[in-house]
Design an enzyme around this catalytic site. Structure first.
Site, PDB file in Angstrom:
ATOM      1  N   GLY A 104       0.788  -1.230   0.000  1.00  0.00           N
ATOM      2  CA  GLY A 104       0.000   0.000   0.000  1.00  0.00           C
ATOM      3  C   GLY A 104       0.815   1.273   0.000  1.00  0.00           C
ATOM      4  N   SER A 105       1.976   1.295  -0.683  1.00  0.00           N
ATOM      5  CA  SER A 105       2.803   2.506  -0.653  1.00  0.00           C
ATOM      6  C   SER A 105       2.107   3.683  -1.340  1.00  0.00           C
ATOM      7  CB  SER A 105       4.167   2.239  -1.292  1.00  0.00           C
ATOM      8  OG  SER A 105       4.046   1.948  -2.673  1.00  0.00           O
ATOM      9  N   ILE A 185     -12.484  -5.459 -10.554  1.00  0.00           N
ATOM     10  CA  ILE A 185     -13.575  -4.723  -9.924  1.00  0.00           C
ATOM     11  C   ILE A 185     -14.898  -5.185 -10.533  1.00  0.00           C
ATOM     12  CG2 ILE A 185     -14.578  -2.434  -9.570  1.00  0.00           C
ATOM     13  CD1 ILE A 185     -12.014  -3.009  -7.997  1.00  0.00           C
ATOM     14  N   HIS A 201      -1.270   1.862 -12.752  1.00  0.00           N
ATOM     15  CA  HIS A 201      -0.608   0.691 -13.335  1.00  0.00           C
ATOM     16  C   HIS A 201       0.857   1.042 -13.571  1.00  0.00           C
ATOM     17  CE1 HIS A 201      -0.369  -3.065 -15.587  1.00  0.00           C
ATOM     18  NE2 HIS A 201       0.323  -2.418 -16.505  1.00  0.00           N
ATOM     19  N   ASP A 242      -7.292  -2.864 -16.899  1.00  0.00           N
ATOM     20  CA  ASP A 242      -6.384  -1.885 -17.513  1.00  0.00           C
ATOM     21  C   ASP A 242      -6.855  -1.344 -18.865  1.00  0.00           C
ATOM     22  OD1 ASP A 242      -4.682  -2.359 -15.335  1.00  0.00           O
ATOM     23  OD2 ASP A 242      -3.644  -3.973 -16.392  1.00  0.00           O
TER      24      ASP A 242
END
Length: 307
Positions: A104-105, A185, A201, A242
């Site tokens: 989670g950066s 999703i 991405h 994407d």
């Protein structure tokens, strides 16, 4: 049959009961209660009640006027937004939900920007398919609620797509940010939040994207292809991997002797900067849709310029 949904973060080390999967529309009510452990200790937790249908959030109508793009002959629709004093011009702070599967950066970068004031919004919920991942742990440490999604054989406590939409509406989420979330999703969520879900991405889409292209696999593929450039792409999310409309990209060089790890680190530094910039534009209502459906970002400093 009642299922259990894991929501944690309002209190550390909390596990919360779930939404019942009723056939009728759901409404979720958060309330504080007490949970007693076998040791006799108790702590607060958040629970859901299901009692009536949810009305979709009201959307303010916007008036549009014609504008010329500063670097293009394309016509644009404008919300009439002006930079001067925008924080005091009635634009409310936006509520963000961030989806994570790993460390989670990017989530941390956006959250820190919200706290520091460079993003006019707040992270009000984190959604994860891995309840023990670094991003979820960070959220719990910051007292941000964590929602487990989806429900699977390995994670039976996860929410269904319908219940997830209901939970996000209860949090009054304005926008959703995918930050290293590896699951597709569901259509229910895309339809509930049209043009309000972003993904980042680690390559220059449409190249090196799609199912199976994530993490180090992307950077290895870029190097193996002989590409001289890579970089992060931020795009709106549709029902596929994407393929949504691109809102921003940042180019970084691929050096002759790069390893996948070295390229990944170079791209990640730009990811952190770019996601904060785009999220700031989103929260300040500076995303403009060109007549052909392409999203552009209006400059904060010069409202007549777009990127």
């Amino acid at each position: 049959m009642e299922s259990k949904a894991l929501l944690s973060g309002l209190c550390s080390n909390s596990t919360f009961p779930a939404i019942q999967n009723n056939k009728k529309p759901l409404s979720l009510t958060f309330y504080y209660s007490s949970y007693s452990y076998s040791s006799g200790q108790s702590q607060n937790y958040v629970s859901f009640n299901t009692h009536q249908s949810i009305s979709p959030p009201r959307v303010k109508s916007l008036s549009f006027k014609r504008l010329e793009c500063a670097n293009s002959s394309e016509k644009l629709g404008s919300t009439g937004f002006h930079n001067e004093g925008y924080l005091n011009s009635g634009i409310k702070r936006k509520k963000l939900a961030v989806f994570v599967s790993g460390g989670g950066s990017n989530f941390k970068s956006v959250h820190e920007a919200c706290i520091q004031g460079s993003v006019h919004g707040d992270v009000v919920a984190v959604v994860t398919n891995r309840k023990g991942c670094g991003g979820a742990e960070y959220a719990r440490n910051k007292e941000i609620p964590v929602v487990l999604f989806p429900r699977t054989k390995d994670e039976p406590d996860g929410l269904s797509p319908r219940d997830l939409v209901a939970a996000l509406r209860e949090f009054e989420v304005d926008f959703i940010l995918l930050a290293g979330y590896l699951k597709l999703i569901p259509a229910e969520l895309v339809q509930a939040y049209p043009k309000r879900i972003l993904n980042i991405h680690p390559a220059l889409l449409p190249a090196f994207g799609g199912k199976g292209y994530y993490g180090m696999k992307v950077h290895k593929a870029v190097i193996a292809s002989g590409a001289r450039y890579s970089g992060p792409t931020i795009h709106f999310v549709d029902e596929h991997y994407d393929t949504g409309l691109i809102i921003a990209q940042r180019v970084v060089p691929v050096l002759a002797n790069d390893t996948a790890e070295e390229l990944a680190a170079r791209v990640l530094r730009e990811e952190h900067r770019l996601y904060v910039e785009v999220t700031a534009a989103l929260c300040e209502e500076r995303i403009i849709w060109r007549e052909d459906g392409v999203p552009l970002i209006r400059s904060r400093e010069n409202p007549n310029q777009y990127s």
